[in-house]
Design an enzyme around this catalytic site. Structure first.
Site, PDB file in Angstrom:
ATOM      1  N   ASP A  95       0.862  -1.181   0.000  1.00 58.61           N
ATOM      2  CA  ASP A  95       0.000   0.000   0.000  1.00 58.61           C
ATOM      3  C   ASP A  95       0.901   1.234   0.000  1.00 58.61           C
ATOM      4  OD1 ASP A  95      -1.724  -2.142   0.629  1.00 58.61           O
ATOM      5  OD2 ASP A  95      -3.025  -0.843   1.843  1.00 58.61           O
ATOM      6  N   LYS A 157      -6.908   3.654  -2.994  1.00 60.06           N
ATOM      7  CA  LYS A 157      -7.274   3.580  -1.573  1.00 60.06           C
ATOM      8  C   LYS A 157      -7.486   4.981  -1.035  1.00 60.06           C
ATOM      9  CE  LYS A 157      -5.047   2.080   2.777  1.00 60.06           C
ATOM     10  NZ  LYS A 157      -3.891   1.338   3.336  1.00 60.06           N
ATOM     11  N   LYS A 186     -10.216   0.503  -2.147  1.00 59.19           N
ATOM     12  CA  LYS A 186     -10.079   0.161  -0.731  1.00 59.19           C
ATOM     13  C   LYS A 186     -10.463   1.364   0.115  1.00 59.19           C
ATOM     14  CE  LYS A 186      -6.718  -1.254   2.805  1.00 59.19           C
ATOM     15  NZ  LYS A 186      -5.364  -1.810   3.067  1.00 59.19           N
TER      16      LYS A 186
END
Length: 238
Positions: A95, A157, A186
């Site tokens: 991430d 995300k 996400k």
């Protein structure tokens, strides 16, 4: 009746273990939660990857980590080196934080190149790009989502959870609308209850970043068992 099973919801959760002050005992407690509830993955600090891989061996819980966290302002070369080290240590998902200043400045080519370099290092492993939506306006969120796809990432995300804001339903929808079906969304930051988790999934998220996994899944288990949803999570948590 909720149209989701506990296993299905658990399969959307990346259990966050990222607080800088966590001791090894704190990390172990969170890893136990991840194992107990059968979440999809944990997202740990880079220095915790080998330990998490060892502790979760055989559990089916994947180990992910963060890159350029939490500000996204490290150089592309540093992000690439961090990604390679994380993969070597056993992480299977990354991430990364977008360079927020570049995105806000309109340096689109630089943003794409930054993402693409980390994706090249990740290869077939999953790369998620964190936009930090609380620091962006709607145009920047939409553009950042498109740039994420242009860079080859697998997910866009919402948040790190460390910038004073988190996921919102309108932002998740906006992100979903600005990427193709090849890119997933996400939602992370502030996802601390079953109701919020379900709202994020309904808005288009397919993965949830949270430290409240036990609370969320416990609420669902109680409902499905015919009880009363209950639970509390530390409001300062990711």
């Amino acid at each position: 009746m909720l149209e989701i099973t506990e296993a299905q919801l658990a399969a959307t959760i990346d259990h966050a273990i990222l607080k800088p002050e966590f001791t090894r005992a704190d990390v172990d407690a969170e890893l136990s939660i991840a194992r107990e509830w059968g979440v999809f993955s944990v997202c740990v600090r880079p220095s915790d990857i080998p330990h998490a891989v060892d502790q979760l061996a055989g559990s089916g819980v994947a180990v992910g980590t963060v890159i350029g966290f939490p500000h996204g302002t490290t150089s592309t070369a540093a992000k690439v080196a961090e990604a390679r080290a994380a993969i070597e240590a056993g992480a299977t998902e990354l991430d990364m934080v977008v360079n927020i200043g570049w995105l806000r400045s309109g340096f689109d080519d630089a943003v794409v190149e930054d993402i693409r370099a980390v994706k090249d290092a990740a290869g077939s492993l999953v790369l998620k790009v964190i936009l930090e939506t609380s620091l962006l306006d709607e145009e920047q969120i939409a553009r950042g989502s498109r740039l994420t796809e242009a860079g080859g990432a697998d997910f866009v995300k919402t948040s790190t959870g460390f910038a004073g804001g988190g996921a919102t339903v309108p932002h998740v929808r906006l992100m979903r609308e600005n990427v193709s079906d090849a890119v997933q969304v996400k939602a992370s930051g502030g996802v601390r209850s079953l109701a919020t988790a379900l709202e994020m999934l309904d808005a288009g998220a397919t993965r949830l970043g949270t430290s409240g996994s036990a609370t969320i899944l416990g609420e669902l288990r109680s409902i499905l068992a015919g009880g009363t949803a209950a639970g509390r999570v530390d409001e300062s948590s990711y």
